[in-house]
Every structure is written in C-alpha cells, then in structure tokens.
Design a protein around this motif. Structure first.
Motif, PDB file in Angstrom:
ATOM      1  N   GLY A   1       0.808  -1.213   0.000  1.00  0.00           N
ATOM      2  CA  GLY A   1       0.000   0.000   0.000  1.00  0.00           C
ATOM      3  C   GLY A   1       0.839   1.260   0.000  1.00  0.00           C
ATOM      4  N   ALA A   2       0.573   2.144  -0.961  1.00  0.00           N
ATOM      5  CA  ALA A   2       1.271   3.434  -1.021  1.00  0.00           C
ATOM      6  C   ALA A   2       0.334   4.556  -0.600  1.00  0.00           C
ATOM      7  N   GLY A   3      -0.370   4.338   0.517  1.00  0.00           N
ATOM      8  CA  GLY A   3      -1.105   5.420   1.184  1.00  0.00           C
ATOM      9  C   GLY A   3      -0.122   6.114   2.119  1.00  0.00           C
ATOM     10  N   MET A   4      -0.644   6.921   3.016  1.00  0.00           N
ATOM     11  CA  MET A   4       0.227   7.713   3.895  1.00  0.00           C
ATOM     12  C   MET A   4       1.158   6.826   4.729  1.00  0.00           C
ATOM     13  N   SER A   5       0.619   5.752   5.297  1.00  0.00           N
ATOM     14  CA  SER A   5       1.458   4.939   6.179  1.00  0.00           C
ATOM     15  C   SER A   5       2.494   4.140   5.394  1.00  0.00           C
ATOM     16  N   GLY A   6       2.095   3.595   4.255  1.00  0.00           N
ATOM     17  CA  GLY A   6       3.023   2.797   3.450  1.00  0.00           C
ATOM     18  C   GLY A   6       4.147   3.639   2.871  1.00  0.00           C
TER      19      GLY A   6
ATOM     20  N   THR B   1      -0.752   7.180  -5.812  1.00  0.00           N
ATOM     21  CA  THR B   1      -0.550   7.053  -4.370  1.00  0.00           C
ATOM     22  C   THR B   1      -1.708   7.708  -3.607  1.00  0.00           C
ATOM     23  N   GLY B   2      -1.689   7.557  -2.301  1.00  0.00           N
ATOM     24  CA  GLY B   2      -2.607   8.318  -1.445  1.00  0.00           C
ATOM     25  C   GLY B   2      -3.617   7.478  -0.689  1.00  0.00           C
ATOM     26  N   GLY B   3      -4.099   6.388  -1.315  1.00  0.00           N
ATOM     27  CA  GLY B   3      -5.079   5.536  -0.633  1.00  0.00           C
ATOM     28  C   GLY B   3      -6.324   6.324  -0.266  1.00  0.00           C
TER      29      GLY B   3
ATOM     30  N   VAL C   1      -9.589  13.560  -2.595  1.00  0.00           N
ATOM     31  CA  VAL C   1     -10.565  12.610  -2.065  1.00  0.00           C
ATOM     32  C   VAL C   1     -10.871  12.968  -0.613  1.00  0.00           C
ATOM     33  N   GLY C   2      -9.818  13.137   0.140  1.00  0.00           N
ATOM     34  CA  GLY C   2     -10.048  13.192   1.572  1.00  0.00           C
ATOM     35  C   GLY C   2      -9.708  14.475   2.283  1.00  0.00           C
ATOM     36  N   LEU C   3      -8.824  15.264   1.756  1.00  0.00           N
ATOM     37  CA  LEU C   3      -8.288  16.309   2.619  1.00  0.00           C
ATOM     38  C   LEU C   3      -9.296  17.400   2.989  1.00  0.00           C
ATOM     39  N   HIS C   4      -9.779  17.352   4.214  1.00  0.00           N
ATOM     40  CA  HIS C   4     -10.498  18.494   4.766  1.00  0.00           C
ATOM     41  C   HIS C   4      -9.462  19.437   5.349  1.00  0.00           C
ATOM     42  N   ALA C   5      -8.624  18.863   6.180  1.00  0.00           N
ATOM     43  CA  ALA C   5      -7.582  19.658   6.823  1.00  0.00           C
ATOM     44  C   ALA C   5      -6.494  18.725   7.306  1.00  0.00           C
ATOM     45  N   LEU C   6      -5.302  19.255   7.378  1.00  0.00           N
ATOM     46  CA  LEU C   6      -4.247  18.524   8.043  1.00  0.00           C
ATOM     47  C   LEU C   6      -4.388  18.864   9.521  1.00  0.00           C
ATOM     48  N   THR C   7      -4.466  17.825  10.356  1.00  0.00           N
ATOM     49  CA  THR C   7      -4.574  18.074  11.787  1.00  0.00           C
ATOM     50  C   THR C   7      -3.165  18.340  12.340  1.00  0.00           C
ATOM     51  N   ASN C   8      -3.052  18.515  13.642  1.00  0.00           N
ATOM     52  CA  ASN C   8      -1.746  18.695  14.295  1.00  0.00           C
ATOM     53  C   ASN C   8      -0.993  19.918  13.789  1.00  0.00           C
TER      54      ASN C   8
ATOM     55  N   THR D   1     -20.538   9.620   2.976  1.00  0.00           N
ATOM     56  CA  THR D   1     -20.738  10.177   1.643  1.00  0.00           C
ATOM     57  C   THR D   1     -20.053  11.531   1.643  1.00  0.00           C
ATOM     58  N   GLU D   2     -19.689  11.972   0.478  1.00  0.00           N
ATOM     59  CA  GLU D   2     -19.087  13.295   0.387  1.00  0.00           C
ATOM     60  C   GLU D   2     -19.609  13.979  -0.870  1.00  0.00           C
ATOM     61  N   THR D   3     -20.075  15.206  -0.698  1.00  0.00           N
ATOM     62  CA  THR D   3     -20.568  16.014  -1.816  1.00  0.00           C
ATOM     63  C   THR D   3     -19.610  17.177  -1.986  1.00  0.00           C
TER      64      THR D   3
ATOM     65  N   TRP E   1     -10.114  -0.477  -1.601  1.00  0.00           N
ATOM     66  CA  TRP E   1     -10.264  -1.881  -1.248  1.00  0.00           C
ATOM     67  C   TRP E   1     -10.424  -2.105   0.254  1.00  0.00           C
ATOM     68  N   HIS E   2     -10.900  -1.080   0.938  1.00  0.00           N
ATOM     69  CA  HIS E   2     -11.236  -1.287   2.349  1.00  0.00           C
ATOM     70  C   HIS E   2     -12.611  -1.928   2.428  1.00  0.00           C
ATOM     71  N   LEU E   3     -12.703  -3.067   3.082  1.00  0.00           N
ATOM     72  CA  LEU E   3     -13.963  -3.795   3.190  1.00  0.00           C
ATOM     73  C   LEU E   3     -15.022  -2.892   3.814  1.00  0.00           C
TER      74      LEU E   3
ATOM     75  N   LEU F   1      -4.566   7.055  12.870  1.00  0.00           N
ATOM     76  CA  LEU F   1      -5.156   7.367  11.573  1.00  0.00           C
ATOM     77  C   LEU F   1      -5.170   8.859  11.312  1.00  0.00           C
ATOM     78  N   GLY F   2      -5.819   9.225  10.224  1.00  0.00           N
ATOM     79  CA  GLY F   2      -5.667  10.596   9.738  1.00  0.00           C
ATOM     80  C   GLY F   2      -4.348  10.639   8.972  1.00  0.00           C
ATOM     81  N   ILE F   3      -4.101  11.744   8.314  1.00  0.00           N
ATOM     82  CA  ILE F   3      -2.903  11.852   7.482  1.00  0.00           C
ATOM     83  C   ILE F   3      -1.651  11.786   8.360  1.00  0.00           C
TER      84      ILE F   3
HETATM   85  C1  LIG Z   1     -13.455  11.345   2.653  1.00  0.00           C
HETATM   86  C2  LIG Z   1     -12.298  11.314   3.597  1.00  0.00           C
HETATM   87  C3  LIG Z   1     -11.884  12.482   4.235  1.00  0.00           C
HETATM   88  C4  LIG Z   1     -10.791  12.461   5.085  1.00  0.00           C
HETATM   89  N1  LIG Z   1     -10.370  13.646   5.616  1.00  0.00           N
HETATM   90  C5  LIG Z   1      -9.236  13.677   6.350  1.00  0.00           C
HETATM   91  C6  LIG Z   1      -8.708  14.904   6.789  1.00  0.00           C
HETATM   92  O1  LIG Z   1      -9.251  15.967   6.503  1.00  0.00           O
HETATM   93  N2  LIG Z   1      -7.582  14.909   7.543  1.00  0.00           N
HETATM   94  C7  LIG Z   1      -6.944  13.754   7.859  1.00  0.00           C
HETATM   95  O2  LIG Z   1      -5.909  13.808   8.527  1.00  0.00           O
HETATM   96  N3  LIG Z   1      -7.418  12.554   7.451  1.00  0.00           N
HETATM   97  C8  LIG Z   1      -8.547  12.494   6.703  1.00  0.00           C
HETATM   98  N4  LIG Z   1      -9.042  11.290   6.272  1.00  0.00           N
HETATM   99  C9  LIG Z   1      -8.444  10.049   6.818  1.00  0.00           C
HETATM  100  C10 LIG Z   1      -7.125   9.692   6.167  1.00  0.00           C
HETATM  101  O3  LIG Z   1      -7.263   9.816   4.782  1.00  0.00           O
HETATM  102  C11 LIG Z   1      -6.741   8.251   6.500  1.00  0.00           C
HETATM  103  O4  LIG Z   1      -6.830   8.035   7.888  1.00  0.00           O
HETATM  104  C12 LIG Z   1      -5.314   7.891   6.060  1.00  0.00           C
HETATM  105  O5  LIG Z   1      -5.100   8.343   4.746  1.00  0.00           O
HETATM  106  C13 LIG Z   1      -5.108   6.386   6.171  1.00  0.00           C
HETATM  107  O6  LIG Z   1      -3.883   5.992   5.603  1.00  0.00           O
HETATM  108  P1  LIG Z   1      -3.401   4.476   5.630  1.00  0.00           P
HETATM  109  O7  LIG Z   1      -2.037   4.451   5.086  1.00  0.00           O
HETATM  110  O8  LIG Z   1      -3.626   3.909   6.972  1.00  0.00           O
HETATM  111  O9  LIG Z   1      -4.403   3.653   4.705  1.00  0.00           O
HETATM  112  P2  LIG Z   1      -4.780   3.774   3.127  1.00  0.00           P
HETATM  113  O10 LIG Z   1      -4.736   5.172   2.690  1.00  0.00           O
HETATM  114  O11 LIG Z   1      -6.055   3.064   2.977  1.00  0.00           O
HETATM  115  O12 LIG Z   1      -3.633   2.981   2.398  1.00  0.00           O
HETATM  116  C14 LIG Z   1      -3.761   1.644   2.025  1.00  0.00           C
HETATM  117  C15 LIG Z   1      -3.217   1.460   0.624  1.00  0.00           C
HETATM  118  O13 LIG Z   1      -3.147   0.062   0.321  1.00  0.00           O
HETATM  119  C16 LIG Z   1      -3.547  -0.134  -1.014  1.00  0.00           C
HETATM  120  N5  LIG Z   1      -4.015  -1.513  -1.159  1.00  0.00           N
HETATM  121  C17 LIG Z   1      -5.153  -2.060  -0.681  1.00  0.00           C
HETATM  122  N6  LIG Z   1      -5.233  -3.358  -0.998  1.00  0.00           N
HETATM  123  C18 LIG Z   1      -4.099  -3.663  -1.678  1.00  0.00           C
HETATM  124  C19 LIG Z   1      -3.580  -4.862  -2.263  1.00  0.00           C
HETATM  125  N7  LIG Z   1      -4.242  -6.008  -2.210  1.00  0.00           N
HETATM  126  N8  LIG Z   1      -2.355  -4.819  -2.873  1.00  0.00           N
HETATM  127  C20 LIG Z   1      -1.660  -3.644  -2.931  1.00  0.00           C
HETATM  128  N9  LIG Z   1      -2.105  -2.502  -2.410  1.00  0.00           N
HETATM  129  C21 LIG Z   1      -3.313  -2.501  -1.783  1.00  0.00           C
HETATM  130  C22 LIG Z   1      -4.640   0.896  -1.226  1.00  0.00           C
HETATM  131  O14 LIG Z   1      -4.833   1.156  -2.590  1.00  0.00           O
HETATM  132  C23 LIG Z   1      -4.085   2.088  -0.461  1.00  0.00           C
HETATM  133  O15 LIG Z   1      -3.292   2.914  -1.272  1.00  0.00           O
HETATM  134  C24 LIG Z   1     -10.115  11.265   5.373  1.00  0.00           C
HETATM  135  C25 LIG Z   1     -10.522  10.090   4.737  1.00  0.00           C
HETATM  136  C26 LIG Z   1     -11.583  10.113   3.836  1.00  0.00           C
HETATM  137  C27 LIG Z   1     -11.964   8.851   3.121  1.00  0.00           C
END
Ligand SMILES: Cc1cc2nc3c(=O)[nH]c(=O)nc-3n(C[C@H](O)[C@H](O)[C@H](O)COP(=O)(O)OP(=O)(O)OC[C@H]3O[C@@H](n4cnc5c(N)ncnc54)[C@H](O)[C@@H]3O)c2cc1C
Lengths: 469, 84
Positions: A10-15, A38-40, A54-61, A284-286, A413-415, A446-448
């Motif tokens: 996963g190349a979201g924030m944590s990965g 990237t971004g998840g 998709v998600g950024l309302h605000a960066l906390t902290n 939901t998000e509008t 792909w979050h269940l 969680l959060g960014i």
């Molecule tokens: C609508 C919305 C608004 C938000 N607003 C804010 C905000 O304003 N401020 C804030 O701080 N946070 C916000 N968040 C929360 C924040 O986005 C998340 O808590 C954070 O991004 C989680 O990161 P993560 O790395 O844990 O997970 P994820 O971002 O879910 O990363 C997981 C990654 O794994 C990948 N993956 C999944 N399955 C597989 C597979 N089988 N093989 C390979 N890759 C896979 C996914 O594609 C994804 O990129 C918001 C979230 C949403 C949805």
C-alpha cells in the motif's frame, strides 16, 4: 524470483512513510500499490481541468515553524522534510453547531475555553481539569488498555450537550467505534484538533504526496503501481513474502501491510481463522464548486460540525446517509486561499450496505437525492449563520461531484468502504503471523499525520531496530 | 582524524535531521536535547547515520555519551581514529 529485506503493501500515507524510513537506512524495500496513484484514502483525482482531493479536509496537528516536540515536527524530521515544504496555512476558525448551542474553536485552545465559559459557565472548571488530564496523558503508549472515553470525560463534564459537542469533531475525524471511542484515541484526537488544530498545505494533498514520492525517488525506492497482493505467504506462521495477482511471487522476511487488519488477515496463505470485525463507519461526500467564494455567501468558518439533533448519533444509520449531522468543509477559509473557485464539501455518516444494495439506476437517483438534500442543507446553514445573505442557487454551481461508501471501497479496497478501519486495533502492529506487521489505520493511528507516524514508528521498531516478534 | 573533524561530522548529521533548527549556535557543553528539537527517535537516527555514513557503531548502552556535542566528540574521536 525477487527478494527484498522488506515488503510494504500500500502506497497510502502509512506505506509511503514506512518505505521512506526503510529506504533511508539501506533496506532493500519493495513498495506495492494496487491503484495507479498514491494516497489511498487520501488521494486525488481530476474531473476536466479541476483537481479534486478525495479526503483532505484539513491537516490536523497544526504547528508553527520551530515549535518543539509536536507530532508534526517529529514526522517531518523523521522523513527529513523541512517545515516550509508543506506551505501550511492555518485555519481561520471552526464551529460546532448544535440545535441551540454553538462553540467556535481556533488553533488556540484559549479561544475554545472562553467559548465554553460563555456558553456553559458551570462547566468551564471541569473543562480546564479535562485539559490537564489530556495534556498529562501518554496517549501513544503502545501498551495502553482500552478505556471508554465518554465515561472518563463525564468525570469532568456533567452537561451532556457539551459532552456531545466536544466529542462530535473527535468522533467523526477518527473513531472506528460507534458512539464512543477509546480514551487514548480521544486524547490523540483532542490534541490534534483542539490543542494543535487545522492547517492546509498549499495545493492540498498532492503537495504531501509529491513530497513523499520525491523522497522515495531520492532514495531509489520504486513505487510499483497496479501490483495487487492476492496472498500473503507464510510458512509455520512466519511470513515469507507475497503473491501478486499477476502470479508473481516476491520474497521478504518482513511484510508491512496498510490494507487494514481484516483485509490483511483474509489474504494470509495458508488461510488462518480470525474474527476481526470490519469497521462500520463510512461516509458520503458532496463536493461543490461555485464561482463565488463561501465568504460571499456569509460562510467564514473553515470547518463546520453541524448536528440538528440534541444528541450526536455517531453510528451507522439505517438509511443511506444520516440526515441530521454533517461536516461542512470550506477549504477556501484557511488563512491563505489557494483556490480560484469557491469549494464546499459536505460529509455525512453513511451506510455501506444500503448503498451497496442499490442497482445502477437507483444508485444514480440516490446520489441525485443526496445532492438535493445537501444543497438544501447548505442553504439552511447560510440562513442560520448569515441570515442577511441570499440563498445560493443550483444555477450558481460550476461543478459538483459526489462519492459514497462504495466509491471508497472501489478505490481503496477497504472492506465495507470503511474509512477508520476495524474497531479492533493492533497497537503493537502484531498479527498471528510472525513478521507480518500492520501499519496505518488498524495499528490505531489514523488521519494523514497519524497514518504517517504509524508507518514511521512500525518501520523503526521492526525494520530498523530489529525488534523481534 | 581530529576532534574538530569529528565535531563537523556530528554537526552535519544533526543539521540533516533537525532541518529547521539553527545548528550554528550549538553550545558544546549543554545537552543537545535542550538546545534543539531532538527526541529519542532522533538520537537513534544520529546513531544510524554514524553507522551508515561512517561505519561507526554506537552500542545502546553508550547512547548517553551522545548527550552533548562535547561528549559526542570525546566519545567518537577514538572510534573514528580506530577506523583509519
Ligand atoms: C473522505 C475522507 C476524508 C478524510 N479527511 C481527512 C482529513 O481531513 N484529515 C486527515 O488527517 N485525514 C482524513 N481522512 C483520513 C485519512 O485519509 C486516513 O486516515 C489515512 O489516509 C489512512 O492511511 P493508511 O495508510 O492507513 O491507509 P490507506 O490510505 O487506505 O492505504 C492503504 C493502501 O493500500 C492499497 N491496497 C489495498 N489493498 C491492496 C492490495 N491487495 N495490494 C496492494 N495494495 C493494496 C490501497 O490502494 C491504499 O493505497 C479522510 C478520509 C476520507 C476517506
């Protein structure tokens, strides 16, 4: 067959953060991402020439440059990013809006304290004591036991309305549990929202992702896109690598997964029995784009946490989305406005199963309903906060887009399209499989900012300090 | 290698980690922690950078010897000299 020191799924924030840390200290790391970008959960997309987050309302902290010991400062140092690279601009003010009461808060806790003194004079002493308790609590200790937060906070706050108002932003910005949260999570969220506050990086989430991708490039770590992990391979309950959808097998003695706890355990091969619950909270998000700015409509807050019922129902609704409450985010209303159009985002708590059950035409119709509902919601808000202003018209809309829990599932792909992960967290990152480590949301951060700190700390602990598990 | 060179090496490493701190004003006799925004995670990074860049190893029980710039130089100079 390719072999690595560590695989990051996963190349979201944590990965991204975990891969940077491992790459910095010469670990051969393989970063796999199923999506094309990237971004998840905090990614971005384009519609025409508009760039949407998709998600950024605000960066906390939020912190000012040079402030010491803050979580954001820790994160930036660990990733070797200068503060200025974020081009962070603080919020103006946010508002918790209940039927008869409202509280405004800024990035300075004194402001909220005064608001409470004004609106709930009998409660302010208790609130000050709560502040002391929060400040002294070691919320990131990995050994903290679960403690229902409302029970703890009731010792300090006796007015249930105030309690609900304090909890409202904290729950919707970070609780995997319904109606309540773990006290450690309460403290994390309290500090990140009320003591530190909101900021916006110039350009939104792309700025953060560009910085992280730039670091990986510098370190020579490639992000492998369109690589979907279908199996996590094990031998005698020890991880050995992963298998991709393409059939490719990649070996490593250490695997970090950000997919989520149940999502990860479901992929373990040979299969293991587990009963990890899937989170129930989705949204939901509008997104509305106007030619006029929110300030022209009389909306000067950065984020509004609105609730039209006396109690705040932070739980999955029976209907498609919960009508009484919404979060309204106005990204133009940070100190520096980086957008040419007026942007308004409305978020509701939503029911994944209900959206999932709709067939295509019905789904479309329900999205249209949601839009109509939200447009009215927006006008009601304008009427309450700026009665002298005119209502906005649908013809003022330059563009709109909506997404639902099924959209979240489709792209991350979050269940269950769940955003805050499973209610069951694994604070030490451990799983029944040795050397298979959970990072991000389901490690409990969680959060960014939280997700990045999770990736960093788990990579440090198990990848660099070689903590054996 | 001379103590001044060792000092420069440590300073470069710290400057790289504490990107937003001014390292030119470090007082060598005062704890680094009290002058810069450095926590235990950052000290681990200093140790890891020493190993990565210079193959100098600092065992965990010696971490307290990195408390001030002065103690860093005293402790690390023989280690650097032993490498040559
Ligand atoms: C609508 C919305 C608004 C938000 N607003 C804010 C905000 O304003 N401020 C804030 O701080 N946070 C916000 N968040 C929360 C924040 O986005 C998340 O808590 C954070 O991004 C989680 O990161 P993560 O790395 O844990 O997970 P994820 O971002 O879910 O990363 C997981 C990654 O794994 C990948 N993956 C999944 N399955 C597989 C597979 N089988 N093989 C390979 N890759 C896979 C996914 O594609 C994804 O990129 C918001 C979230 C949403 C949805």
């Amino acid at each position: 067959m390719r072999e690595f020191d560590a695989i990051v799924i996963g190349a979201g924030m944590s990965g991204l953060a975990a891969a940077i840390r491992l790459g910095m200290y010469e670990k051969k790391v393989c970063l796999l991402e199923k999506h094309t970008i990237t971004g998840g959960l905090n990614s971005y997309y384009s519609r025409g020439k508009r760039r949407l987050d998709v998600g950024l309302h605000a960066l906390t902290n939020y912190m000012e440059k040079g402030e010491r010991g803050k979580p954001l400062a820790k994160l930036l140092k660990q990733l070797r990013l200068p503060y200025d690279s974020l081009e962070l601009s603080p919020q103006k003010q946010s508002r918790i809006l209940f039927p008869e009461k409202e509280l405004v808060f800024t990035n300075d806790i004194e402001f909220l304290t005064e608001e409470i003194a004004k609106n709930f004079p009998t409660q302010v002493d208790g609130f000050l004591k709560l502040l002391t308790k929060v400040r002294e609590f070691d919320e990131v200790n990995l050994d903290n036991e679960f403690l229902p937060a409302k029970d703890v906070v009731r010792h300090f706050i006796q007015d249930e309305m105030l309690l609900e108002m304090i909890f409202c932003p904290l729950l919707i910005y970070g609780s995997a549990l319904e109606d309540d949260m773990d006290f450690s999570q309460f403290v994390i969220m309290f500090k990140s929202l009320y003591l530190e506050g909101f900021g916006r990086p110039e350009g939104g989430v792309r700025r953060i992702l560009n910085l992280l991708e730039g670091k990986l490039k510098e370190l020579g770590v490639e992000i492998e896109f369109k690589k979907s992990v279908t199996e996590i391979l094990t031998q005698n309950n020890i991880v050995t690598g992963v298998k991709l959808e393409s059939g490719e097998v990649i070996h490593a003695p250490l695997v970090f997964s950000s997919m989520g706890l149940p999502e990860t355990l479901n992929k373990v091969f040979p299969a293991i029995h587990h009963q990890t619950p899937i989170g129930r909270m989705s949204f939901t998000e509008t997104l509305y784009f106007f030619s006029q700015k929110p300030a022209d409509m009389g909306l000067n807050d950065t984020i509004i946490f609105a609730n039209q019922a006396p109690q705040y129902a932070y739980r999955r609704p029976d209907s498609l989305f919960q009508k009484e409450s919404a979060v309204i985010c106005l990204p133009n209303n940070f100190t520096h406005d980086d957008q040419s159009e007026g942007v308004i985002r409305l978020t509701h708590i939503a029911n994944y199963d209900a959206w999932k059950a709709l067939e295509k035409t019905e789904y479309k119709a329900q999205k249209e309903n949601l839009h109509n509902y939200d447009f009215d919601y927006l006008n009601q808000l304008i009427q309450r906060l700026a009665p002298a202003k005119n209502a906005v018209q649908k013809t003022d809309l330059a563009f709109k887009d909506l997404f639902t829990p099924t959209t979240v599932e489709r792209y991350t792909w979050h269940l269950g399209g769940c955003v805050y992960g499973s209610p069951e967290k694994t604070r030490r990152g451990l799983t029944p499989i040795k050397n298979l480590i959970i990072i991000g949301t389901d490690q409990g951060f969680l959060g960014i900012v939280g997700a990045m700190l999770s990736g960093i700390s788990m990579a440090n602990l198990y990848g660099l300090q070689g903590e054996t598990v | 290698m001379q103590p001044t060179e060792v000092r420069q090496i440590v300073l470069d490493i710290i400057a790289d980690i504490a990107l937003d701190d001014d390292v030119t004003k470090i007082d060598d006799s005062i704890a680094l922690r009290d002058q810069l925004d450095l926590d235990s995670m950052d000290f681990l990074d200093i140790v890891m950078e020493l190993k990565k860049q210079h193959k100098v190893e600092v065992p965990q029980e010696d971490y307290p010897k990195l408390a001030t710039m002065e103690s860093c130089v005293t402790y690390l100079t023989p280690k650097f000299q032993a490498l040559q």
